[in-house]
Design a protein around this motif. Structure first.
Motif, PDB file in Angstrom:
ATOM      1  N   ILE A 101       5.567  -6.224 -17.459  1.00 33.64           N
ATOM      2  CA  ILE A 101       4.113  -6.287 -17.585  1.00 33.64           C
ATOM      3  C   ILE A 101       3.456  -6.428 -16.221  1.00 33.64           C
ATOM      4  O   ILE A 101       2.395  -5.837 -15.952  1.00 33.64           O
ATOM      5  CB  ILE A 101       3.705  -7.443 -18.510  1.00 33.64           C
ATOM      6  N   ALA A 102       4.087  -7.200 -15.322  1.00 36.97           N
ATOM      7  CA  ALA A 102       3.537  -7.358 -13.969  1.00 36.97           C
ATOM      8  C   ALA A 102       3.486  -6.014 -13.256  1.00 36.97           C
ATOM      9  O   ALA A 102       2.464  -5.652 -12.647  1.00 36.97           O
ATOM     10  CB  ALA A 102       4.384  -8.348 -13.181  1.00 36.97           C
ATOM     11  N   GLY A 103       4.575  -5.256 -13.310  1.00 37.69           N
ATOM     12  CA  GLY A 103       4.607  -3.944 -12.670  1.00 37.69           C
ATOM     13  C   GLY A 103       3.639  -2.968 -13.308  1.00 37.69           C
ATOM     14  O   GLY A 103       2.950  -2.211 -12.619  1.00 37.69           O
ATOM     15  N   ALA A 104       3.572  -3.001 -14.647  1.00 36.43           N
ATOM     16  CA  ALA A 104       2.675  -2.085 -15.361  1.00 36.43           C
ATOM     17  C   ALA A 104       1.216  -2.391 -15.039  1.00 36.43           C
ATOM     18  O   ALA A 104       0.391  -1.472 -14.910  1.00 36.43           O
ATOM     19  CB  ALA A 104       2.925  -2.184 -16.857  1.00 36.43           C
ATOM     20  N   THR A 105       0.885  -3.664 -14.915  1.00 34.61           N
ATOM     21  CA  THR A 105      -0.492  -4.041 -14.590  1.00 34.61           C
ATOM     22  C   THR A 105      -0.853  -3.585 -13.186  1.00 34.61           C
ATOM     23  O   THR A 105      -1.942  -3.048 -12.940  1.00 34.61           O
ATOM     24  CB  THR A 105      -0.667  -5.562 -14.710  1.00 34.61           C
ATOM     25  N   LEU A 106       0.064  -3.788 -12.233  1.00 36.75           N
ATOM     26  CA  LEU A 106      -0.174  -3.322 -10.862  1.00 36.75           C
ATOM     27  C   LEU A 106      -0.363  -1.811 -10.841  1.00 36.75           C
ATOM     28  O   LEU A 106      -1.276  -1.291 -10.180  1.00 36.75           O
ATOM     29  CB  LEU A 106       0.997  -3.727  -9.965  1.00 36.75           C
ATOM     30  N   ALA A 107       0.489  -1.090 -11.569  1.00 33.26           N
ATOM     31  CA  ALA A 107       0.381   0.369 -11.602  1.00 33.26           C
ATOM     32  C   ALA A 107      -0.942   0.810 -12.222  1.00 33.26           C
ATOM     33  O   ALA A 107      -1.621   1.715 -11.707  1.00 33.26           O
ATOM     34  CB  ALA A 107       1.559   0.948 -12.387  1.00 33.26           C
ATOM     35  N   ASP A 108      -1.335   0.158 -13.306  1.00 30.46           N
ATOM     36  CA  ASP A 108      -2.573   0.533 -13.992  1.00 30.46           C
ATOM     37  C   ASP A 108      -3.787   0.334 -13.096  1.00 30.46           C
ATOM     38  O   ASP A 108      -4.727   1.142 -13.108  1.00 30.46           O
ATOM     39  CB  ASP A 108      -2.711  -0.308 -15.272  1.00 30.46           C
ATOM     40  N   ALA A 115       0.833  -1.209   0.000  1.00 29.64           N
ATOM     41  CA  ALA A 115       0.000   0.000   0.000  1.00 29.64           C
ATOM     42  C   ALA A 115       0.863   1.252   0.000  1.00 29.64           C
ATOM     43  O   ALA A 115       0.552   2.241  -0.692  1.00 29.64           O
ATOM     44  CB  ALA A 115      -0.932  -0.008   1.209  1.00 29.64           C
ATOM     45  N   GLU A 116       1.955   1.236   0.743  1.00 24.71           N
ATOM     46  CA  GLU A 116       2.852   2.396   0.771  1.00 24.71           C
ATOM     47  C   GLU A 116       3.587   2.558  -0.558  1.00 24.71           C
ATOM     48  O   GLU A 116       3.839   3.686  -0.989  1.00 24.71           O
ATOM     49  CB  GLU A 116       3.854   2.251   1.918  1.00 24.71           C
ATOM     50  N   LEU A 117       3.914   1.445  -1.209  1.00 27.04           N
ATOM     51  CA  LEU A 117       4.549   1.540  -2.524  1.00 27.04           C
ATOM     52  C   LEU A 117       3.579   2.149  -3.532  1.00 27.04           C
ATOM     53  O   LEU A 117       3.962   3.002  -4.347  1.00 27.04           O
ATOM     54  CB  LEU A 117       5.010   0.163  -2.999  1.00 27.04           C
ATOM     55  N   VAL A 118       2.326   1.714  -3.478  1.00 28.36           N
ATOM     56  CA  VAL A 118       1.310   2.279  -4.365  1.00 28.36           C
ATOM     57  C   VAL A 118       1.152   3.770  -4.108  1.00 28.36           C
ATOM     58  O   VAL A 118       1.074   4.579  -5.048  1.00 28.36           O
ATOM     59  CB  VAL A 118      -0.032   1.540  -4.173  1.00 28.36           C
ATOM     60  N   GLU A 119       1.129   4.164  -2.848  1.00 25.75           N
ATOM     61  CA  GLU A 119       0.992   5.577  -2.503  1.00 25.75           C
ATOM     62  C   GLU A 119       2.183   6.380  -3.027  1.00 25.75           C
ATOM     63  O   GLU A 119       2.025   7.491  -3.535  1.00 25.75           O
ATOM     64  CB  GLU A 119       0.860   5.738  -0.988  1.00 25.75           C
ATOM     65  N   LEU A 120       3.386   5.805  -2.925  1.00 28.59           N
ATOM     66  CA  LEU A 120       4.577   6.458  -3.479  1.00 28.59           C
ATOM     67  C   LEU A 120       4.416   6.663  -4.974  1.00 28.59           C
ATOM     68  O   LEU A 120       4.734   7.738  -5.512  1.00 28.59           O
ATOM     69  CB  LEU A 120       5.815   5.614  -3.191  1.00 28.59           C
ATOM     70  N   GLY A 121       3.887   5.626  -5.650  1.00 29.92           N
ATOM     71  CA  GLY A 121       3.715   5.717  -7.095  1.00 29.92           C
ATOM     72  C   GLY A 121       2.653   6.709  -7.526  1.00 29.92           C
ATOM     73  O   GLY A 121       2.635   7.145  -8.679  1.00 29.92           O
ATOM     74  N   ARG A 122       1.779   7.073  -6.623  1.00 25.20           N
ATOM     75  CA  ARG A 122       0.795   8.114  -6.927  1.00 25.20           C
ATOM     76  C   ARG A 122       1.387   9.509  -6.745  1.00 25.20           C
ATOM     77  O   ARG A 122       0.915  10.474  -7.351  1.00 25.20           O
ATOM     78  CB  ARG A 122      -0.435   7.953  -6.035  1.00 25.20           C
ATOM     79  N   GLU A 123       2.437   9.583  -5.910  1.00 23.46           N
ATOM     80  CA  GLU A 123       3.103  10.868  -5.675  1.00 23.46           C
ATOM     81  C   GLU A 123       4.147  11.156  -6.746  1.00 23.46           C
ATOM     82  O   GLU A 123       4.297  12.294  -7.192  1.00 23.46           O
ATOM     83  CB  GLU A 123       3.767  10.859  -4.297  1.00 23.46           C
ATOM     84  N   ARG A 124       4.880  10.114  -7.145  1.00 21.93           N
ATOM     85  CA  ARG A 124       5.898  10.259  -8.201  1.00 21.93           C
ATOM     86  C   ARG A 124       6.196   8.875  -8.773  1.00 21.93           C
ATOM     87  O   ARG A 124       5.913   7.860  -8.156  1.00 21.93           O
ATOM     88  CB  ARG A 124       7.172  10.893  -7.637  1.00 21.93           C
ATOM     89  N   PRO A 125       6.732   8.806  -9.996  1.00 24.14           N
ATOM     90  CA  PRO A 125       6.964   7.498 -10.607  1.00 24.14           C
ATOM     91  C   PRO A 125       7.931   6.631  -9.790  1.00 24.14           C
ATOM     92  O   PRO A 125       8.953   7.112  -9.291  1.00 24.14           O
ATOM     93  CB  PRO A 125       7.566   7.848 -11.972  1.00 24.14           C
ATOM     94  N   VAL A 164      -3.528 -10.685  -4.208  1.00 25.82           N
ATOM     95  CA  VAL A 164      -4.976 -10.946  -4.213  1.00 25.82           C
ATOM     96  C   VAL A 164      -5.572 -10.680  -2.840  1.00 25.82           C
ATOM     97  O   VAL A 164      -6.608 -10.014  -2.721  1.00 25.82           O
ATOM     98  CB  VAL A 164      -5.254 -12.390  -4.670  1.00 25.82           C
ATOM     99  N   GLU A 165      -4.929 -11.161  -1.778  1.00 24.72           N
ATOM    100  CA  GLU A 165      -5.497 -10.944  -0.446  1.00 24.72           C
ATOM    101  C   GLU A 165      -5.416  -9.477  -0.033  1.00 24.72           C
ATOM    102  O   GLU A 165      -6.178  -9.023   0.824  1.00 24.72           O
ATOM    103  CB  GLU A 165      -4.811 -11.834   0.590  1.00 24.72           C
ATOM    104  N   LEU A 166      -4.512  -8.720  -0.653  1.00 28.31           N
ATOM    105  CA  LEU A 166      -4.418  -7.292  -0.370  1.00 28.31           C
ATOM    106  C   LEU A 166      -5.407  -6.476  -1.192  1.00 28.31           C
ATOM    107  O   LEU A 166      -5.469  -5.251  -1.067  1.00 28.31           O
ATOM    108  CB  LEU A 166      -2.993  -6.799  -0.634  1.00 28.31           C
ATOM    109  N   GLY A 167      -6.162  -7.158  -2.058  1.00 28.29           N
ATOM    110  CA  GLY A 167      -7.201  -6.481  -2.813  1.00 28.29           C
ATOM    111  C   GLY A 167      -6.811  -6.080  -4.219  1.00 28.29           C
ATOM    112  O   GLY A 167      -7.559  -5.360  -4.887  1.00 28.29           O
ATOM    113  N   TYR A 168      -5.654  -6.554  -4.700  1.00 29.09           N
ATOM    114  CA  TYR A 168      -5.201  -6.232  -6.051  1.00 29.09           C
ATOM    115  C   TYR A 168      -5.226  -7.510  -6.882  1.00 29.09           C
ATOM    116  O   TYR A 168      -4.475  -8.444  -6.623  1.00 29.09           O
ATOM    117  CB  TYR A 168      -3.792  -5.654  -6.040  1.00 29.09           C
ATOM    118  N   ASP A 169      -6.077  -7.573  -7.881  1.00 28.69           N
ATOM    119  CA  ASP A 169      -6.215  -8.768  -8.703  1.00 28.69           C
ATOM    120  C   ASP A 169      -5.128  -8.781  -9.776  1.00 28.69           C
ATOM    121  O   ASP A 169      -5.384  -8.626 -10.970  1.00 28.69           O
ATOM    122  CB  ASP A 169      -7.604  -8.815  -9.339  1.00 28.69           C
ATOM    123  N   VAL A 170      -3.891  -8.955  -9.324  1.00 27.88           N
ATOM    124  CA  VAL A 170      -2.717  -8.962 -10.213  1.00 27.88           C
ATOM    125  C   VAL A 170      -1.920 -10.224  -9.900  1.00 27.88           C
ATOM    126  O   VAL A 170      -1.340 -10.340  -8.818  1.00 27.88           O
ATOM    127  CB  VAL A 170      -1.845  -7.709 -10.009  1.00 27.88           C
TER     128      VAL A 170
END
Length: 315
Positions: A157-164, A133-143, A230-236
């Motif tokens: 592709i795995a990283g891009a899908t998670l980001a998308d 969750a903190e990594l996702v939040e970082l990615g919303r602040e800057r790449p 998946v258990e964290l709520g991200y279907d990746v």
């Protein structure tokens, strides 16, 4: 034999080769890798077990080049009779997703999976990022500076899908291989990476890297305290998988013989030792239904990500 062997024996139901007369001649396993590589070694290890299960000869045929396209072209030139198996990794599925080569996802049928090496999202142990969750939040602040082996590869592709799917942004940094990613993640020149468990298990266990999530539906025993996406709520869900396909139109009764023979071959001691030594799970081996579903999911997710990245055009 251990826990993995017991599970594989349970999967390998009796088959009817003796009643049908199949196989009556050698079966070819076509790989895209040069002799000595992981795909080649896996195919040869499984073939040894299948020889006993089928009482027939099997040959591993390397057809290298074109990111799996040469191997797919060769298999496509052969009769659809069950005597030619294609050993695949995500490389083949991504080539299909890009429209390269003669085969589409509808031209193939899964037989059995040999290895499932999940992508693990990780950061350096002293990173300020303590969770996905903190990594996702970082990615919303800057790449996020995300290490990858190649543009359009499974870790990209795995990283891009998670980001998308989370609204995060990536700044992709390509390297020549997993070893370089490990070095640069340890050195702090990238923020995070998606590495196979087999590539970074030692660093995780030593405490050099912090594993944030496993891109799978179930937790991995060797790092059982790490949650899944998946258990964290991200279907990746992404893995570097190795498995076997035949072409659509191959006789159903022959596929029903090949599947349990494959599973029995992967229940041999040498192959079980390989799984254990690599830190892979008993569920790394799977039969036709699970494997075929995973193949199609990986293809679909890869194509969606490639469209979003502009690598391919939507139809």
């Amino acid at each position: 034999m251990g826990r993995i062997g017991a599970i594989l024996l349970g999967l390998a139901a009796p088959f009817a080769g003796a009643q049908t007369g199949f196989p009556e001649r050698p079966i070819d396993i076509v790989t895209h890798a040069s002799p000595g590589g992981g795909t080649d070694a896996t195919a040869r290890a499984v073939a040894r077990g299948m020889r006993t299960a089928l009482d027939a000869d099997l040959s591993v045929l390397p057809r290298t080049g074109g990111g799996g396209v040469v191997a797919m072209s060769y298999v496509n030139s052969r009769p659809r009779d069950g005597y030619t198996l294609l050993a695949i990794t995500p490389t083949h599925l991504f080539a299909m997703a890009r429209g390269q080569g003669p085969l589409s996802i509808d031209d193939v049928v899964g037989v059995a999976r040999a290895a499932d090496d999940p992508i693990v999202v990780m950061v350096r142990a002293d990173s300020d990022v303590a969770s996905l969750a903190e990594l996702v939040e970082l990615g919303r602040e800057r790449p996020i500076k995300w290490g990858t082996t190649q543009i359009g590869g499974v870790d990209h592709i795995a990283g891009a899908t998670l980001a998308d799917r989370t609204g995060a942004r990536l700044s992709v940094v390509p390297f020549a291989g997993g070893g370089e990613i490990v070095t640069n993640l340890m050195g702090g020149s990238i923020d995070a990476a998606g590495l196979n468990l087999t590539e970074a298990l030692d660093q995780i266990q030593r405490g050099d890297f912090r594993a944030l999530a496993v891109m799978s539906e179930e937790r991995v025993r060797r790092i059982g305290d790490v949650p899944t996406t998946v258990e964290l709520g991200y279907d990746v869900v992404f893995s570097t998988v190795r498995g076997y396909l035949v072409l659509e139109g191959s006789p159903e009764d022959r596929i029903e013989i090949l599947e349990p023979a494959r599973l029995e071959g992967m229940g041999q001691p040498a192959y079980l030792d390989y799984l254990e030594g690599s830190g892979l799970e008993p569920g790394s081996v799977a039969g036709r239904e699970e494997w075929d579903g995973q193949v199609r999911r990986l293809y679909r997710d890869a194509r969606d990500a490639m469209i979003a990245l502009g690598i391919v055009q939507a139809e």
